[in-house]
Design a protein around this motif. Structure first.
Motif, PDB file in Angstrom:
ATOM      1  N   ASN A 324     -39.609 -30.801  13.320  1.00  0.00           N
ATOM      2  CA  ASN A 324     -39.186 -30.927  14.717  1.00  0.00           C
ATOM      3  C   ASN A 324     -37.685 -31.136  14.884  1.00  0.00           C
ATOM      4  OD1 ASN A 324     -41.247 -30.792  16.953  1.00  0.00           O
ATOM      5  ND2 ASN A 324     -42.376 -32.001  15.436  1.00  0.00           N
ATOM      6  N   GLN A 325     -36.981 -31.288  13.780  1.00  0.00           N
ATOM      7  CA  GLN A 325     -35.524 -31.354  13.873  1.00  0.00           C
ATOM      8  C   GLN A 325     -34.904 -29.972  14.053  1.00  0.00           C
ATOM      9  OE1 GLN A 325     -33.641 -33.648  10.745  1.00  0.00           O
ATOM     10  NE2 GLN A 325     -35.466 -34.936  10.492  1.00  0.00           N
ATOM     11  N   TRP A 326     -35.713 -28.910  13.906  1.00  0.00           N
ATOM     12  CA  TRP A 326     -35.182 -27.555  13.868  1.00  0.00           C
ATOM     13  C   TRP A 326     -35.668 -26.715  15.038  1.00  0.00           C
ATOM     14  CZ3 TRP A 326     -31.709 -26.364  10.031  1.00  0.00           C
ATOM     15  CH2 TRP A 326     -31.622 -27.264   8.969  1.00  0.00           C
ATOM     16  N   GLY A 327     -34.834 -25.753  15.416  1.00  0.00           N
ATOM     17  CA  GLY A 327     -35.189 -24.793  16.451  1.00  0.00           C
ATOM     18  C   GLY A 327     -34.297 -23.576  16.320  1.00  0.00           C
ATOM     19  N   PHE A 328     -34.529 -22.570  17.150  1.00  0.00           N
ATOM     20  CA  PHE A 328     -33.674 -21.382  17.104  1.00  0.00           C
ATOM     21  C   PHE A 328     -32.296 -21.709  17.686  1.00  0.00           C
ATOM     22  CE2 PHE A 328     -37.915 -19.143  17.746  1.00  0.00           C
ATOM     23  CZ  PHE A 328     -38.101 -18.959  16.388  1.00  0.00           C
ATOM     24  N   PRO A 329     -31.212 -21.221  17.065  1.00  0.00           N
ATOM     25  CA  PRO A 329     -29.871 -21.540  17.566  1.00  0.00           C
ATOM     26  C   PRO A 329     -29.558 -20.783  18.858  1.00  0.00           C
ATOM     27  CG  PRO A 329     -29.833 -20.700  15.292  1.00  0.00           C
ATOM     28  CD  PRO A 329     -31.177 -20.419  15.842  1.00  0.00           C
ATOM     29  N   LYS A 330     -28.982 -21.470  19.805  1.00  0.00           N
ATOM     30  CA  LYS A 330     -28.626 -20.835  21.069  1.00  0.00           C
ATOM     31  C   LYS A 330     -27.560 -19.759  20.902  1.00  0.00           C
ATOM     32  CE  LYS A 330     -29.581 -24.913  23.957  1.00  0.00           C
ATOM     33  NZ  LYS A 330     -28.983 -25.951  24.860  1.00  0.00           N
ATOM     34  N   ASP A 331     -26.688 -19.918  19.889  1.00  0.00           N
ATOM     35  CA  ASP A 331     -25.558 -19.002  19.748  1.00  0.00           C
ATOM     36  C   ASP A 331     -25.820 -17.860  18.777  1.00  0.00           C
ATOM     37  OD1 ASP A 331     -25.609 -20.594  17.504  1.00  0.00           O
ATOM     38  OD2 ASP A 331     -23.447 -20.948  17.444  1.00  0.00           O
ATOM     39  N   GLU A 332     -27.068 -17.672  18.363  1.00  0.00           N
ATOM     40  CA  GLU A 332     -27.408 -16.557  17.480  1.00  0.00           C
ATOM     41  C   GLU A 332     -28.415 -15.637  18.156  1.00  0.00           C
ATOM     42  OE1 GLU A 332     -25.846 -16.056  14.774  1.00  0.00           O
ATOM     43  OE2 GLU A 332     -25.123 -18.010  14.073  1.00  0.00           O
ATOM     44  N   PHE A 333     -28.234 -14.334  17.966  1.00  0.00           N
ATOM     45  CA  PHE A 333     -29.169 -13.312  18.473  1.00  0.00           C
ATOM     46  C   PHE A 333     -29.517 -13.555  19.940  1.00  0.00           C
ATOM     47  CE2 PHE A 333     -30.196 -14.186  13.927  1.00  0.00           C
ATOM     48  CZ  PHE A 333     -29.672 -13.017  13.393  1.00  0.00           C
TER      49      PHE A 333
END
Length: 625
Positions: A324-333
């Motif tokens: 849960n510390q991880w997610g998709f980066p807003k500044d990628e793709f």
């Protein structure tokens, strides 16, 4: 893997990335430190970089934009070809979006795609899947189950002390990055039968643990937790067998474990995990409708797996908290829901070319202290032979069917030009899906090697255009000289790479393809011994005749290099060379003048590097005529 300088375009791209992190964040920043630490942590062999996807892409775009003679057309795929006898005349491309069709004609074509669609449309023979063990007498071919070694204790990304394979690399005797384990013990259930099994693909998903740059993951339509519950059972079974496992199995679960996750700058990682063994067998030969269906399934699986690891009560709480510390980066793709566009197709079609690169080409050769020598080498392969799962089948105590990691067995090798050439079409070069078996493909199938081969392919095409001939008609020695003098590696040696400015570098690289060295040590500063000198002189004569057996000479040199032999002086070596030239009535070769030219005249001792330069110079008139 080798982390040094191997080819100029690849190095230029990496230099741009390195400079970006230095200029943007400073050398004392965490961002720069992580980018420099390499994909597998610290240690003396961690020269490779890591980078964020948008940074790597932008630096590629800069390289392309700087070339005024390039025309870049995006969003099309090969649809049909025009072929006349042994020549490919034109390729038709169709737009993914609009179905518009365009025709492109050329004197020479290079196919550098995973899928090799243009080559297939042109009728180039190819293979998909695994060869039978008996076809090429490959130990690790066909259906195989292996046991891992080297997994004592939990491994963490920066724990260099656990990197040990090959042992020669760990001991500093082989200048490649060591690996954590090896999988060479074969289980009896391994039949060795060939099949159409293709090693698993996945998306290399970029994740962020920066709360300000993180998108919460939601499952896509059709999510079913039952698709992921077997992962928990697999983890339980593995825990019984390996109390402190290094996770490298079916799905690299839990989420944060080596080697599933590669740290990259700005609190991001490359999540190399969401594969579906047996889920891509139709992909290489499929049309784009079939491929899009497979892509869609893997995209849904990646979203679903991450959501499952973060939220499902069947997953241990510790793992859920970490996930849960991880997610998709807003500044990628940003135009694709922050998810990669490109599929990591680890193995597609492999052409059947003028030479089939096989398991024996990527390990220590018989009678040698290096991999076999190829007279027409145009690049090196330096990754170990490995494969991800080729089917979902598993047996107790073994990795999945087809999962191999031959890090102790493999060694840096030479890629023959013949593997890039079809037997049927003269003006087509294959720059990625080269002629290789499934096992040997494992040593080729990483991006540094792809870029290296493709750069050599580009030089071959350019030379053929300049000469008005087909790539298949190129004199291999002329091509190799051009490559070596353009700082493209042909032969791997421990002591130097193509960044070196020593004048003997092209000569040693070139002669490394002709059997002049029996190991990964060129020893350019050491004196040339009489035993080796006599073999070099004889090889020189055979090259004048055009009938050199490079493999045989490499074996003989390997034996001679172990002998205690006196050093040879310039006059004696010149006499040996002159005798070979006179025997062939080649009066135009003046050994004495060349000795003076390379500053060896009167020397009581010859270094191996300077002597290589002498031989290289003497051969120039026949290599380029």
């Amino acid at each position: 893997m080798y982390d040094g300088y191997r080819a100029p375009i690849e190095e230029e791209w990496l230099a741009k990335i390195r400079e970006y992190y230095r200029e943007t964040y400073g050398e004392d920043s965490d961002e720069y430190r992580v980018s420099q630490s390499g994909p597998f942590g610290g240690g003396p062999y961690s020269g490779a970089l890591t980078w964020e996807p948008h940074v790597g892409e932008s630096k590629f775009e800069e390289l392309v934009a700087a070339e005024s003679n390039l025309t870049l057309i995006r969003g099309y795929y090969p649809d049909a070809v025009e072929r006349a006898n042994r020549r490919l005349q034109a390729i038709y491309f169709r737009s993914f979006q609009t179905q518009k069709r365009i025709r492109i004609s050329a004197d020479i074509f290079i196919d550098t795609t995973y899928e090799a669609d243009a080559a297939a449309l042109a009728g180039v023979p190819y293979r998909i899947g695994r060869e039978d063990r008996n076809e090429y007498n490959e130990i690790y071919a066909g259906k195989i189950f292996v046991k891992r070694s080297g997994d004592e204790g939990q491994f963490v990304v920066d724990d260099y002390d656990k990197l040990q394979y090959p042992h020669s690399a760990r001991a500093g005797k082989l200048n490649v990055r060591p690996w954590w384990g090896t999988m060479q013990e074969i289980f009896s259930e391994s039949t060795g039968e060939g099949d159409g099994g293709v090693q698993a693909y996945n998306f290399r998903v970029c994740l962020s643990r920066d709360p300000g740059n993180r998108v919460t993951v939601e499952p896509l339509e059709g999510y079913n937790r039952n698709d992921f519950l077997p992962i928990v059972e697999k983890e339980r079974q593995d825990a019984e067998l390996y109390p402190h496992p290094i996770k490298s199995g079916l799905l690299n679960y839990p989420l944060i474990s080596f080697p599933a996750v590669i740290p990259i700058p700005n609190k991001k990682c490359d999540w190399n995990a969401a594969a579906i063994p047996g889920g891509v067998d139709e992909y290489p030969d499929g049309n784009w409708e079939t491929r899009e269906r497979i892509l869609k399934r893997h995209r849904e699986f990646a979203f679903g797996l991450l959501y499952f690891l973060q939220n499902d009560e069947a997953v241990p709480e510790k793992v859920r908290n970490e996930a849960n510390q991880w997610g998709f980066p807003k500044d990628e793709f940003q135009d694709n829901d922050h998810f990669p566009h490109e599929f990591y197709a680890r193995e597609g079609r492999r052409i059947v070319g003028r030479y089939v690169f096989r398991e024996q080409d990527a390990c220590i050769g018989r009678g040698l202290r290096r991999a076999p020598v190829h007279y027409d080498a145009i690049a090196i392969a330096d990754w170990f032979m490995d494969s991800h799962d080729c089917s979902p089948e598993r047996i107790r105590g073994a990795e999945g069917d087809g999962f191999t990691c031959l890090s102790e067995f493999s060694r840096p090798s030479q890629i023959p030009y013949r593997t890039l050439l079809s037997n049927d079409i003269d003006n087509l070069i294959i720059g990625l899906a080269v002629s290789a078996t499934h096992v040997a493909w494992g040593s080729i199938r990483v991006e540094p090697c792809y870029m290296h081969i493709a750069e050599s392919a580009g030089y071959a095409a350019a030379m053929a255009v300049d000469k008005g001939i087909a790539p298949t008609e190129l004199r291999i020695t002329s091509l190799q000289r051009k490559l070596a003098e353009s700082r493209i590696m042909l032969s791997f040696f421990n002591e130097f790479d193509m960044e070196s400015e020593q004048p003997w570098v092209p000569a040693v690289q070139y002669l490394g393809t002709k059997g002049f060295f029996g190991s990964y040590f060129a020893w350019p500063e050491r004196p040339l011994t009489e035993a080796v000198a006599r073999l070099w002189a004889k090889a020189f004569g055979d090259m004048l005749d055009g009938n050199l057996d490079a493999s045989r000479y490499a074996c003989n040199v390997a034996e001679a290099e172990l002998k205690d032999s006196k050093c040879i002086n310039a006059k004696t070596f010149a006499d040996l060379l002159q005798r070979e030239a006179d025997y062939r009535e080649l009066a135009q070769i003046s050994i004495e003048s060349k000795l003076s030219e390379v500053a060896l005249e009167g020397k009581s001792e010859l270094s191996r590097g300077s002597t290589s330069l002498l031989v290289y110079s003497l051969l120039s008139h026949i290599d380029t005529e």
